[in-house]
Design an enzyme around this catalytic site. Structure first.
Site, PDB file in Angstrom:
ATOM      1  N   ARG A 118       9.278 113.208 -56.717  1.00  0.00           N
ATOM      2  CA  ARG A 118       9.190 114.078 -55.541  1.00  0.00           C
ATOM      3  C   ARG A 118       7.789 114.676 -55.473  1.00  0.00           C
ATOM      4  NH1 ARG A 118      13.336 118.761 -55.975  1.00  0.00           N
ATOM      5  NH2 ARG A 118      14.719 116.935 -55.883  1.00  0.00           N
ATOM      6  N   HIS A 163      10.865 116.908 -60.865  1.00  0.00           N
ATOM      7  CA  HIS A 163      10.797 115.628 -60.157  1.00  0.00           C
ATOM      8  C   HIS A 163       9.350 115.200 -59.927  1.00  0.00           C
ATOM      9  CE1 HIS A 163      15.009 114.729 -58.927  1.00  0.00           C
ATOM     10  NE2 HIS A 163      15.179 116.046 -59.000  1.00  0.00           N
ATOM     11  N   ASP A 170      17.866 112.250 -59.450  1.00  0.00           N
ATOM     12  CA  ASP A 170      19.163 112.757 -58.987  1.00  0.00           C
ATOM     13  C   ASP A 170      20.026 111.542 -58.673  1.00  0.00           C
ATOM     14  OD1 ASP A 170      18.258 115.368 -59.143  1.00  0.00           O
ATOM     15  OD2 ASP A 170      17.694 115.455 -57.030  1.00  0.00           O
ATOM     16  N   GLU A 252      23.251 121.337 -62.384  1.00  0.00           N
ATOM     17  CA  GLU A 252      23.368 120.299 -61.348  1.00  0.00           C
ATOM     18  C   GLU A 252      23.903 119.031 -62.008  1.00  0.00           C
ATOM     19  OE1 GLU A 252      19.450 119.907 -59.704  1.00  0.00           O
ATOM     20  OE2 GLU A 252      19.583 121.787 -58.576  1.00  0.00           O
ATOM     21  N   HIS A 255      21.505 115.843 -61.855  1.00  0.00           N
ATOM     22  CA  HIS A 255      20.083 115.968 -62.201  1.00  0.00           C
ATOM     23  C   HIS A 255      19.837 115.594 -63.663  1.00  0.00           C
ATOM     24  CE1 HIS A 255      16.170 118.383 -61.783  1.00  0.00           C
ATOM     25  NE2 HIS A 255      16.235 118.137 -63.078  1.00  0.00           N
TER      26      HIS A 255
END
Length: 280
Positions: A118, A163, A170, A252, A255
């Site tokens: 990301r 990320h 994810d 999460e 994740h």
């Protein structure tokens, strides 16, 4: 008379010269040459280090549903920096996912990734959205019970993301054969991410108790309220990924970070695009 005619011709020539000079720019009239300022060089996006690869080049069987390339995310718009629906990762992380995928395939499942590398510009987009308390178009699905003003305090949004270092992903599990997931239609009625699976937005993944990117404590991997098949599915994913070297973020269920990270302290900002991997 000849002298008068010659004088008149001299005056005419001088007037013509004066007209020519005044037609030039002031600098030209002063005897200098005006040059156009050089244009600024084009701005080029940074490239990925050689350690980054497209996941599909390492394992083409892993399903990719890159949510941030689409408007089906907690902001309701495609995220800045996602120029292609593709998963980029460090080579080590991609190879580890390939090993985990081989194990899951033997049991009739496939991994499905929602997000991989990301760029920092995408994280910045998240931060600016979180500060705009008036934009809550996707609240009913992604954070029904959370006040948007608390997203920073509660850790759902941060100014840096693992990320961006390239070894975090994810993801979820899908039972094979995988059925397609229909696309989200902006403006359609929303259902909470923690409701019964049949009531949530359709997803071909196993029932993990919540949808992806659900801002709720029910998304904590080992939340005691998640029981039965939902808990078993989370543990199936967790066990398979841990065997391949991944570590789960306990808040999460989706994740995971491959360790040791190739770039443990570096946050990159090249866009998610095939051009980012072009070598010069």
């Amino acid at each position: 008379m000849p002298r008068l005619a010659a004088a008149l011709r001299g005056l005419a020539a001088a007037a013509a010269a004066l007209i020519t000079v005044t037609a030039l720019s002031p600098s030209a009239a002063a005897g200098t040459v005006t040059r156009r300022a050089p244009s600024s060089p084009p701005v080029h996006d940074p490239k990925a280090p050689r350690e980054f690869v497209a996941l599909r080049s390492v394992d083409a069987t892993i399903i990719q549903e890159m949510r941030y390339f689409t408007p089906h995310d907690f902001m309701g718009v495609p995220v800045t920096g996602y120029r292609a629906p593709m998963c980029l990762l460090t080579r080590d992380a991609a190879r580890a996912l390939h090993l985990a995928q081989r194990s899951f395939l033997r049991r009739g499942y496939s991994l499905k990734v929602y997000d991989c590398y990301r760029p920092q510009r995408a994280v910045d987009h998240f931060v600016s959205w979180a500060k705009d308390l008036g934009d809550q178009r996707m609240k009913a699905e992604f954070y029904p019970r959370v006040d948007k003003s608390t997203l920073f305090r509660d850790g759902y949004i941060a100014e840096k993301s693992g990320h961006s270092r390239g070894s975090t992903v994810d993801l979820t599990l899908v039972r094979l054969p995988a059925l397609p997931t229909r696309p989200y239609v902006p403006g359609e009625p929303l259902s909470s991410c923690y409701g019964p699976k049949a009531a949530r937005f359709p997803d071909n993944s196993l029932d993990m108790g919540t949808g992806f990117d659900c801002f709720d404590t029910l998304a904590h991997t080992l939340d005691p309220r998640i029981k039965g098949e939902q808990r078993a599915n989370r543990l199936l994913l967790k066990d398979g990924l841990e065997r391949a070297g991944f570590v789960n973020y306990d808040k999460e269920w989706w994740h995971y970070t491959f360790t040791p990270e190739t770039f443990p302290d570096t946050y990159f900002d090249f866009p998610v695009a095939r051009r980012s991997l072009v070598r010069h």
